[in-house]
Design a protein around this motif. Structure first.
Motif, PDB file in Angstrom:
ATOM      1  N   SER A  48      27.241 -32.374 -44.593  1.00 44.50           N
ATOM      2  CA  SER A  48      26.772 -33.641 -45.148  1.00 44.50           C
ATOM      3  C   SER A  48      25.485 -33.421 -45.946  1.00 44.50           C
ATOM      4  O   SER A  48      24.679 -32.552 -45.610  1.00 44.50           O
ATOM      5  N   PRO A  49      25.254 -34.235 -46.974  1.00 47.43           N
ATOM      6  CA  PRO A  49      23.977 -34.158 -47.695  1.00 47.43           C
ATOM      7  C   PRO A  49      22.834 -34.835 -46.955  1.00 47.43           C
ATOM      8  O   PRO A  49      21.690 -34.807 -47.416  1.00 47.43           O
ATOM      9  N   HIS A  50      23.122 -35.428 -45.800  1.00 43.14           N
ATOM     10  CA  HIS A  50      22.138 -36.238 -45.088  1.00 43.14           C
ATOM     11  C   HIS A  50      21.555 -35.478 -43.899  1.00 43.14           C
ATOM     12  O   HIS A  50      22.270 -35.109 -42.974  1.00 43.14           O
ATOM     13  N   PHE A  51      20.238 -35.279 -43.930  1.00 40.70           N
ATOM     14  CA  PHE A  51      19.532 -34.630 -42.834  1.00 40.70           C
ATOM     15  C   PHE A  51      18.469 -35.574 -42.282  1.00 40.70           C
ATOM     16  O   PHE A  51      17.776 -36.259 -43.032  1.00 40.70           O
ATOM     17  N   HIS A  55      18.415 -32.015 -38.323  1.00 38.53           N
ATOM     18  CA  HIS A  55      19.772 -32.356 -37.887  1.00 38.53           C
ATOM     19  C   HIS A  55      20.597 -32.943 -39.024  1.00 38.53           C
ATOM     20  O   HIS A  55      20.193 -33.918 -39.667  1.00 38.53           O
ATOM     21  N   ASN A  56      21.760 -32.355 -39.255  1.00 40.74           N
ATOM     22  CA  ASN A  56      22.696 -32.897 -40.226  1.00 40.74           C
ATOM     23  C   ASN A  56      23.393 -34.113 -39.610  1.00 40.74           C
ATOM     24  O   ASN A  56      23.854 -34.064 -38.471  1.00 40.74           O
ATOM     25  N   ALA A  57      23.499 -35.203 -40.371  1.00 32.24           N
ATOM     26  CA  ALA A  57      24.047 -36.442 -39.828  1.00 32.24           C
ATOM     27  C   ALA A  57      25.497 -36.277 -39.378  1.00 32.24           C
ATOM     28  O   ALA A  57      25.914 -36.848 -38.362  1.00 32.24           O
ATOM     29  N   TYR A  58      26.284 -35.510 -40.110  1.00 36.14           N
ATOM     30  CA  TYR A  58      27.682 -35.277 -39.739  1.00 36.14           C
ATOM     31  C   TYR A  58      27.752 -34.546 -38.396  1.00 36.14           C
ATOM     32  O   TYR A  58      28.435 -34.982 -37.463  1.00 36.14           O
ATOM     33  N   PHE A  59      27.022 -33.445 -38.295  1.00 40.20           N
ATOM     34  CA  PHE A  59      27.029 -32.649 -37.064  1.00 40.20           C
ATOM     35  C   PHE A  59      26.510 -33.474 -35.885  1.00 40.20           C
ATOM     36  O   PHE A  59      27.074 -33.441 -34.787  1.00 40.20           O
ATOM     37  N   PHE A 352      27.360 -46.172 -14.468  1.00 43.28           N
ATOM     38  CA  PHE A 352      27.048 -44.976 -15.259  1.00 43.28           C
ATOM     39  C   PHE A 352      26.808 -45.351 -16.714  1.00 43.28           C
ATOM     40  O   PHE A 352      27.620 -46.032 -17.341  1.00 43.28           O
ATOM     41  N   THR A 353      25.665 -44.925 -17.224  1.00 41.97           N
ATOM     42  CA  THR A 353      25.350 -45.060 -18.638  1.00 41.97           C
ATOM     43  C   THR A 353      25.023 -43.679 -19.171  1.00 41.97           C
ATOM     44  O   THR A 353      24.163 -42.989 -18.619  1.00 41.97           O
ATOM     45  N   PRO A 354      25.692 -43.228 -20.226  1.00 44.91           N
ATOM     46  CA  PRO A 354      25.435 -41.874 -20.733  1.00 44.91           C
ATOM     47  C   PRO A 354      23.986 -41.695 -21.183  1.00 44.91           C
ATOM     48  O   PRO A 354      23.350 -42.633 -21.674  1.00 44.91           O
ATOM     49  N   ASP A 355      23.484 -40.498 -21.004  1.00 40.06           N
ATOM     50  CA  ASP A 355      22.225 -40.111 -21.637  1.00 40.06           C
ATOM     51  C   ASP A 355      22.583 -39.527 -22.999  1.00 40.06           C
ATOM     52  O   ASP A 355      23.313 -38.540 -23.085  1.00 40.06           O
ATOM     53  N   TYR A 356      22.095 -40.152 -24.031  1.00 43.18           N
ATOM     54  CA  TYR A 356      22.437 -39.691 -25.370  1.00 43.18           C
ATOM     55  C   TYR A 356      21.397 -38.690 -25.854  1.00 43.18           C
ATOM     56  O   TYR A 356      20.385 -39.049 -26.460  1.00 43.18           O
ATOM     57  N   GLY A 357      21.670 -37.428 -25.559  1.00 36.17           N
ATOM     58  CA  GLY A 357      20.744 -36.372 -25.941  1.00 36.17           C
ATOM     59  C   GLY A 357      20.893 -35.978 -27.391  1.00 36.17           C
ATOM     60  O   GLY A 357      21.886 -36.291 -28.055  1.00 36.17           O
ATOM     61  N   MET A 358      19.907 -35.261 -27.899  1.00 35.60           N
ATOM     62  CA  MET A 358      19.957 -34.770 -29.273  1.00 35.60           C
ATOM     63  C   MET A 358      21.082 -33.746 -29.418  1.00 35.60           C
ATOM     64  O   MET A 358      21.450 -33.061 -28.466  1.00 35.60           O
ATOM     65  N   PRO A 359      21.638 -33.623 -30.624  1.00 30.81           N
ATOM     66  CA  PRO A 359      22.559 -32.516 -30.860  1.00 30.81           C
ATOM     67  C   PRO A 359      21.784 -31.205 -30.750  1.00 30.81           C
ATOM     68  O   PRO A 359      20.584 -31.155 -31.075  1.00 30.81           O
ATOM     69  N   PRO A 360      22.428 -30.134 -30.307  1.00 31.54           N
ATOM     70  CA  PRO A 360      21.682 -28.886 -30.105  1.00 31.54           C
ATOM     71  C   PRO A 360      21.354 -28.178 -31.411  1.00 31.54           C
ATOM     72  O   PRO A 360      22.125 -28.221 -32.371  1.00 31.54           O
TER      73      PRO A 360
END
Length: 375
Positions: A48-51, A55-59, A352-360
């Motif tokens: 993606s062209p978006h960072f 972090h790339n927005a797609y990834f 249960f509520t997920p913890d939304y962590g950063m992409p690695p």
């Protein structure tokens, strides 16, 4: 991370969408998902062209809550580390080409010696084996050859793909289902998920009509349903309205509200079978009425009566709307002040509520997972 899949370890050797989406669904439910990447990383890190920062927005949209480990699976050392991971994992997901899957030993046959209970899920275009297994397979191509494109869009326009990656996402969901079924069974084995098979199965009632009656299934104007009338989009005074009437009792309510009570007993309009038989006439008459007010006004009048009607909105409107907010579907990754946002988990569980962590970041968890940094 807690959750229904807490304690389940999954290895993901995937790229772009289908495999990573499968891994994302499992990670959101509490599984530990170890994303094994080549030295250059998943190509989705740059697609993606978006960072947003690094972090790339797609990834980012597909890889939250995962751990990244770089392994060169073509090397002896990389293979040994993969086997070490496999020995303590419940499953492996991959969406490489069949020849690469086999060459790298990412099958049950290749890994059962180090873990007889491991479940290996191969997401491919046309299956792990067979005369078409090595043919190039992309979402676009599968939509084309299964007839999905031919069924989508206006009859006067070219065949049209769905506006999102319907094949990749559907295959990822099916792979997660197959993986969990095998884990519940308690035996290791191979799960073969072909994108082609998944999309053919989703054509269910249309395929049934073609197979059993010879019906020529074609696309209809304004996204019309083949059997229900009216069930499509209509232009209004200021935008598009989706109207979906499934039962004659709602048709009668609709007729009264729009000032056409006579249609409820007119033999051309009164029943679903009659409306289907007289489709063009019925839709033209409805269309004339709906042009007299805006889409929001029709929704305001019809929805409280139980008639299914909604405006046709944009993705941005959906993301910013009250419904998405009420379902907690727009979430920050990495904490409430993070600028990186994504669509949240589609499954809700009591307690249960997920913890939304950063992409690695690439290889961020090598030492944590394997006990040493990458040499």
């Amino acid at each position: 991370m807690n959750g229904p899949l807490s304690g389940i370890r999954i290895i993901e050797v995937g790229h772009m969408l289908a495999g990573p989406y499968c891994g994302l669904l499992l990670a959101d439910m509490g599984a530990e998902v170890i994303k094994v990447e080549p030295p250059e990383g998943d190509i989705a890190r740059k697609v993606s062209p978006h960072f947003i920062g690094p972090h790339n927005a797609y990834f980012a949209s597909l890889n939250r809550n995962k751990k990244s480990v770089v392994l060169d699976l073509a090397s002896t050392a990389g293979r040994a580390e993969l086997e070490s991971l496999a020995s303590s994992s419940h499953a492996l997901i991959t969406n490489l080409r069949p020849s690469a899957i086999k060459k790298l030993g990412l099958t049950y046959a290749g890994l059962k010696a180090c873990n007889p209970k491991i479940v290996c899920v191969a997401l491919t275009g046309y299956g792990l084996d067979g005369p078409y297994s090595e043919a190039p397979a992309y979402d676009y191509v599968i939509q084309a050859i299964t007839g999905v494109m031919a069924l989508t869009g206006d009859p006067s326009s070219p065949p049209t793909k769905a506006g999102y990656s319907a094949v990749d996402n559907s295959a990822g969901i099916m792979a997660a289902m197959g993986l969990l079924a095998k884990i519940i069974e308690g035996r290791g084995g191979q799960v073969d998920v072909a994108m082609y098979d998944v999309m053919m199965s989703q054509l269910n009632y249309l395929a049934g009509a073609s197979l059993n009656t010879g019906e020529v299934v074609e696309r209809l104007a304004n996204s019309s349903h083949p059997y229900m009338v009216p069930a499509q989009i209509f232009p209004t005074a200021d935008g598009w309205l989706t109207l979906f009437i499934t039962h004659d009792k709602f048709w009668q309510t609709f007729c009264t509200e729009i000032g056409r009570p006579g249609w409820a007993t007119d033999p051309v309009f009164a029943t679903m079978a009659a409306r289907r038989e007289n489709r063009a006439r019925v839709l033209a008459a409805i269309g004339e009425v709906l042009l007299q007010a805006g889409a929001a006004e029709w929704v305001r009048r019809l929805a409280p009566l139980g008639v299914v009607a909604s405006e046709v909105g944009t993705l941005a409107q959906a993301l910013e709307g009250d419904l998405a907010r009420s379902r907690d579907l727009v979430v920050p990754l990495g904490g409430p002040k993070s600028p990186l946002r994504a669509v949240g988990a589609p499954l809700k569980f009591d307690g249960f509520t997920p913890d939304y962590g950063m992409p690695p970041l690439l290889d961020e968890h090598h030492q944590e997972v394997l006990g040493k940094a990458l040499a």
